[in-house]
Design a protein around this motif. Structure first.
Motif, PDB file in Angstrom:
ATOM      1  N   ARG A  38      66.580  23.373  50.056  1.00  0.00           N
ATOM      2  CA  ARG A  38      66.005  22.266  49.294  1.00  0.00           C
ATOM      3  C   ARG A  38      64.703  22.709  48.669  1.00  0.00           C
ATOM      4  N   GLY A  39      64.671  22.626  47.353  1.00  0.00           N
ATOM      5  CA  GLY A  39      63.442  22.898  46.628  1.00  0.00           C
ATOM      6  C   GLY A  39      62.732  21.588  46.327  1.00  0.00           C
ATOM      7  N   SER A  40      61.430  21.620  46.397  1.00  0.00           N
ATOM      8  CA  SER A  40      60.692  20.366  46.297  1.00  0.00           C
ATOM      9  C   SER A  40      59.435  20.511  45.461  1.00  0.00           C
ATOM     10  N   TYR A  41      59.218  19.538  44.562  1.00  0.00           N
ATOM     11  CA  TYR A  41      57.939  19.473  43.860  1.00  0.00           C
ATOM     12  C   TYR A  41      56.809  19.268  44.863  1.00  0.00           C
ATOM     13  N   GLY A  42      57.148  18.579  45.955  1.00  0.00           N
ATOM     14  CA  GLY A  42      56.130  18.218  46.940  1.00  0.00           C
ATOM     15  C   GLY A  42      55.528  19.412  47.666  1.00  0.00           C
ATOM     16  N   VAL A  43      56.261  20.533  47.634  1.00  0.00           N
ATOM     17  CA  VAL A  43      55.712  21.770  48.197  1.00  0.00           C
ATOM     18  C   VAL A  43      55.620  22.812  47.084  1.00  0.00           C
ATOM     19  N   ASP A  44      55.291  22.327  45.890  1.00  0.00           N
ATOM     20  CA  ASP A  44      54.999  23.222  44.766  1.00  0.00           C
ATOM     21  C   ASP A  44      56.118  24.244  44.525  1.00  0.00           C
ATOM     22  N   TYR A  45      57.337  23.711  44.458  1.00  0.00           N
ATOM     23  CA  TYR A  45      58.507  24.534  44.152  1.00  0.00           C
ATOM     24  C   TYR A  45      58.793  25.572  45.227  1.00  0.00           C
ATOM     25  N   GLY A  46      58.397  25.259  46.466  1.00  0.00           N
ATOM     26  CA  GLY A  46      58.857  26.055  47.602  1.00  0.00           C
ATOM     27  C   GLY A  46      60.148  25.463  48.137  1.00  0.00           C
ATOM     28  N   PHE A  47      60.698  26.124  49.145  1.00  0.00           N
ATOM     29  CA  PHE A  47      61.962  25.685  49.743  1.00  0.00           C
ATOM     30  C   PHE A  47      61.683  25.276  51.183  1.00  0.00           C
ATOM     31  N   ASP A  48      61.729  23.963  51.436  1.00  0.00           N
ATOM     32  CA  ASP A  48      61.244  23.479  52.730  1.00  0.00           C
ATOM     33  C   ASP A  48      62.326  23.180  53.747  1.00  0.00           C
ATOM     34  N   SER A  49      63.572  23.249  53.341  1.00  0.00           N
ATOM     35  CA  SER A  49      64.672  23.106  54.310  1.00  0.00           C
ATOM     36  C   SER A  49      65.775  24.069  53.910  1.00  0.00           C
ATOM     37  N   TRP A  50      66.414  24.647  54.907  1.00  0.00           N
ATOM     38  CA  TRP A  50      67.430  25.669  54.654  1.00  0.00           C
ATOM     39  C   TRP A  50      68.679  25.396  55.486  1.00  0.00           C
ATOM     40  N   GLY A  51      69.824  25.782  54.943  1.00  0.00           N
ATOM     41  CA  GLY A  51      71.032  25.790  55.732  1.00  0.00           C
ATOM     42  C   GLY A  51      71.041  26.974  56.695  1.00  0.00           C
ATOM     43  N   GLN A  52      72.076  27.046  57.479  1.00  0.00           N
ATOM     44  CA  GLN A  52      72.138  28.069  58.524  1.00  0.00           C
ATOM     45  C   GLN A  52      72.565  29.433  57.980  1.00  0.00           C
ATOM     46  N   GLY A  53      73.065  29.458  56.765  1.00  0.00           N
ATOM     47  CA  GLY A  53      73.509  30.715  56.175  1.00  0.00           C
ATOM     48  C   GLY A  53      74.995  30.964  56.419  1.00  0.00           C
ATOM     49  N   THR A  54      75.645  31.554  55.448  1.00  0.00           N
ATOM     50  CA  THR A  54      77.053  31.937  55.549  1.00  0.00           C
ATOM     51  C   THR A  54      77.180  33.382  55.095  1.00  0.00           C
ATOM     52  N   LEU A  55      77.696  34.241  55.959  1.00  0.00           N
ATOM     53  CA  LEU A  55      77.933  35.628  55.578  1.00  0.00           C
ATOM     54  C   LEU A  55      79.225  35.701  54.771  1.00  0.00           C
ATOM     55  N   VAL A  56      79.105  36.184  53.558  1.00  0.00           N
ATOM     56  CA  VAL A  56      80.270  36.397  52.709  1.00  0.00           C
ATOM     57  C   VAL A  56      80.437  37.896  52.504  1.00  0.00           C
ATOM     58  N   THR A  57      81.583  38.394  52.887  1.00  0.00           N
ATOM     59  CA  THR A  57      81.889  39.820  52.753  1.00  0.00           C
ATOM     60  C   THR A  57      82.977  39.997  51.710  1.00  0.00           C
ATOM     61  N   VAL A  58      82.718  40.894  50.768  1.00  0.00           N
ATOM     62  CA  VAL A  58      83.717  41.208  49.737  1.00  0.00           C
ATOM     63  C   VAL A  58      84.268  42.595  50.027  1.00  0.00           C
ATOM     64  N   SER A  59      85.544  42.643  50.330  1.00  0.00           N
ATOM     65  CA  SER A  59      86.166  43.915  50.685  1.00  0.00           C
ATOM     66  C   SER A  59      87.652  43.868  50.373  1.00  0.00           C
ATOM     67  N   SER A  60      88.161  44.997  49.899  1.00  0.00           N
ATOM     68  CA  SER A  60      89.603  45.072  49.631  1.00  0.00           C
ATOM     69  C   SER A  60      90.374  45.380  50.903  1.00  0.00           C
TER      70      SER A  60
END
Lengths: 119, 108
Positions: free
Chosen positions: A97-119
């Motif tokens: 989440r990007g917010s004007y309230g924190v001067d275009y910082g990102f104050d909340s994040w998801g847990q992350g998803t590892l995406v692997t591209v492989s044949s």
């Protein structure tokens, strides 16, 4: 306290389309920029793009031709699609989440998803 | 495009010591839009500082940010064991966001 929960396919073949979704729980969808950021293994952070609650999008110039970010306000969700993936797109993908309230910082994040591209 | 360069790449210190991390921009930037993040292994980044010097909600006061123009600094006054992590600076300018490459703060 807003929480971002993300999901999507973790293993892709070259040329396939990456698709991830992020749900915004416990907070307003309005007045924020909903963002995707990625991090290749062992490397730094790269901003991919964002969408605001009016549906306006903004993408990294280096990925613009392959990226689409969309949202479903009725479900408080936003999504990322990245076409024609290659091994270089292997990374942990975060929604944030990007917010004007924190001067275009990102104050909340998801847990992350590892995406692997492989044949 | 603004490039952010962080130094040092790795900083080795002991708990209780003071840490000074640098972020240099390739051109003068607005300090309003300079942020710092902490990332621990296997976790998402956490916002520490925004607007170059304002601590985010819940961030201890041992963390402080300063700087303007092209040179910005994150200072941790007395290192706690949980502070050893990777730190990133980030800037916003004209609808584009950029991150520094990170500083790895490790236990000496």
């Amino acid at each position: 306290q807003v929480q971002l929960q993300q999901w999507g396919a973790g293993l892709l073949k070259p040329s396939e389309t990456l698709s991830l979704t992020c749900a915004v729980n416990g907070g307003s969808f309005s007045n924020y920029y909903w963002t995707w950021i990625r991090q290749p293994p062992g490397k730094g952070l790269e901003w991919i793009g964002e969408i605001n609650d009016s549906g306006n999008t903004n993408y990294s110039p280096s990925l613009k031709s392959r990226v689409t970010i969309s949202m479903d306000k009725s479900k408080n969700q936003f999504s990322l699609k990245l076409t024609s993936v290659t091994a270089a797109d292997t990374a942990v993908y975060y929604c944030a989440r990007g917010s004007y309230g924190v001067d275009y910082g990102f104050d909340s994040w998801g847990q992350g998803t590892l995406v692997t591209v492989s044949s | 495009e603004i490039v952010l360069t962080q130094s040092p790449g790795t900083l080795s210190l002991s708990p209780g010591q003071r840490a000074t991390l640098s972020c240099r921009a390739s051109q003068s930037v607005s300090s309003n839009y300079l942020a710092w993040y902490q990332q621990k292994r296997g976790q998402a980044p956490r916002l520490l500082i925004y607007g170059a010097s304002t601590r985010a909600t819940g961030i201890p006061d041992r963390f402080s940010g300063s700087g303007s123009g092209t040179d910005f600094t994150l200072t941790i006054s007395r290192l706690e064991p949980e502070d050893f992590a990777v730190y990133y600076c980030q800037h916003y300018d004209r609808s584009l966001y950029s991150f520094g490459q990170g500083t790895n703060l490790e236990i000496k």
